[in-house]
Design a protein around this motif. Structure first.
Motif, PDB file in Angstrom:
ATOM      1  N   UNK A 194       0.824  -1.287  -0.460  1.00 31.03           N
ATOM      2  CA  UNK A 194       0.005  -0.017  -0.054  1.00 31.03           C
ATOM      3  C   UNK A 194       1.158   1.118   0.020  1.00 31.03           C
ATOM      4  N   UNK A 195       1.898   1.411   1.027  1.00 28.41           N
ATOM      5  CA  UNK A 195       2.293   2.361   0.696  1.00 28.41           C
ATOM      6  C   UNK A 195       3.036   2.935  -0.082  1.00 28.41           C
ATOM      7  N   UNK A 196       3.618   1.220  -0.679  1.00 32.57           N
ATOM      8  CA  UNK A 196       5.026   1.806  -2.467  1.00 32.57           C
ATOM      9  C   UNK A 196       3.526   2.465  -3.583  1.00 32.57           C
ATOM     10  N   UNK A 197       2.340   1.656  -3.144  1.00 28.58           N
ATOM     11  CA  UNK A 197       1.316   2.295  -4.073  1.00 28.58           C
ATOM     12  C   UNK A 197       1.194   3.545  -4.245  1.00 28.58           C
ATOM     13  N   UNK A 198       0.720   4.390  -2.831  1.00 28.42           N
ATOM     14  CA  UNK A 198       0.460   5.908  -2.794  1.00 28.42           C
ATOM     15  C   UNK A 198       2.048   6.306  -3.118  1.00 28.42           C
ATOM     16  N   UNK A 199       3.096   5.610  -2.724  1.00 30.83           N
ATOM     17  CA  UNK A 199       4.406   6.273  -3.489  1.00 30.83           C
ATOM     18  C   UNK A 199       4.823   6.532  -4.780  1.00 30.83           C
ATOM     19  N   UNK A 200       3.932   5.412  -5.447  1.00 33.62           N
ATOM     20  CA  UNK A 200       4.413   5.671  -6.969  1.00 33.62           C
ATOM     21  C   UNK A 200       2.978   6.245  -7.581  1.00 33.62           C
ATOM     22  N   UNK A 201       1.878   6.590  -6.714  1.00 27.35           N
ATOM     23  CA  UNK A 201       0.528   7.197  -7.218  1.00 27.35           C
ATOM     24  C   UNK A 201       1.112   8.953  -7.038  1.00 27.35           C
ATOM     25  N   UNK A 202       2.194   9.383  -5.950  1.00 25.62           N
ATOM     26  CA  UNK A 202       2.363  11.005  -5.353  1.00 25.62           C
ATOM     27  C   UNK A 202       3.258  10.885  -6.686  1.00 25.62           C
ATOM     28  N   UNK A 203       4.350  10.221  -6.740  1.00 32.14           N
ATOM     29  CA  UNK A 203       5.484  10.395  -7.944  1.00 32.14           C
ATOM     30  C   UNK A 203       4.216  10.798  -9.439  1.00 32.14           C
ATOM     31  N   UNK A 204       3.622   9.672  -9.944  1.00 27.35           N
ATOM     32  CA  UNK A 204       3.240  10.062 -10.903  1.00 27.35           C
ATOM     33  C   UNK A 204       2.231  11.438 -10.644  1.00 27.35           C
ATOM     34  N   UNK A 205       1.395  11.826  -9.937  1.00 28.27           N
ATOM     35  CA  UNK A 205       0.962  13.453 -10.011  1.00 28.27           C
ATOM     36  C   UNK A 205       2.140  14.434  -9.579  1.00 28.27           C
TER      37      UNK A 205
END
Length: 268
Positions: A96-107
């Motif tokens: 979950x943490x990695x997924x959230x981090x990837x979403x933040x980077x994409x954003x």
């Protein structure tokens, strides 16, 4: 007549095989402690499986009378199961943490990408920020066009004008021409923008020869300080170009988190 009666020696007592139960307990404790740290879910899971298997095998030895550490063996098996549960929870938290981090980077990358200049809302007549809206996708912007980022940062480059470099100017080659452009950074967002990180570069002519930036007493300094929301910063920069060059490609990179934008300028 007397007979000697000999009592046969007692059979040697079988040594208890308690090693598996002890190993299960040790691995179970380490696995449980590892499971308390989500990033170590892989270690907790591995030790938990081994501890559970050793505990179950050790329990079988206890039933057969080959071992007498029932409590230790049972505790090791239970801790192995606890380690597996904690490993599963840690895996979920990590994913979950990695997924959230990837979403933040994409954003962040998306926010840093320039908008289509034809959609920018520059106001006509505002010197240095007028958006002509004539650039096509995949092509460089024209003089006066603005590159607007999703965080409302707006970069505008003016048309090039002939520049006379001083006698002691650095970056100007004798026989070449010099042109100056004005770069305007407008912060339309809600957070201050660090203008120190703005990078400028240019290439001249059809061959794309690097146009060296000129430094003298009038031009050469970069942007300084921060630009507050609703404010602008203006910088005049000059470039050295071959005498026969007809175009000047200016690239402006607002910073590490932004994509650079390019302007294709015609030289007079």
């Amino acid at each position: 007549m007397s007979y000697d009666t000999q009592v046969p020696p007692a059979a040697p007592r079988q040594a208890m095989r308690n090693g598996l139960g002890t190993a299960a307990l040790i691995l179970g404790i380490i696995g449980t402690l590892s499971g308390l740290i989500p990033l170590l879910f892989w270690l907790a899971g591995t030790l938990g499986v081994i501890a559970l298997i050793l505990g179950l095998v050790g329990k079988g030895r206890v039933k057969r009378g080959e071992a007498n550490n029932k409590g230790v063996t049972l505790t090791g098996a239970i801790l192995g199961l606890v380690s597996l549960i904690l490993a599963t929870v840690g895996l979920i938290i990590t994913v979950t943490a990695v997924s959230d981090a990837v979403e933040e980077i994409d954003k962040s990358i998306k926010d840093a990408a320039p908008q289509d200049p034809t959609k920018a809302g520059g106001s006509s007549g505002d010197a240095g920020t007028t958006d002509k809206g004539t650039a096509d996708k995949g092509k460089g912007l024209a003089d006066g066009d603005s590159s607007v980022y999703d965080d409302k940062l707006k970069i505008t480059v003016s048309d090039p004008k002939a520049y006379t470099a001083s006698e002691y100017a650095v970056g100007h080659t004798k026989g070449n021409k010099a042109y100056q452009v004005t770069v305007v950074v407008e912060n339309g967002g809600t957070k201050k923008f660090d203008a120190v990180g703005v990078l400028l570069s240019a290439r001249a002519g059809a061959e794309g020869v690097e146009a060296e930036q000129i430094f003298d007493e009038k031009v050469g300094a970069g942007f300084q300080g921060s630009v507050l929301p609703g404010k602008k910063a203006t910088l005049t920069v000059a470039f050295d170009t071959p005498k026969a060059a007809k175009t000047l490609s200016v690239e402006v990179n607002p910073g590490f988190d932004y994509n650079p934008s390019q302007w294709e300028l015609k030289l007079g």
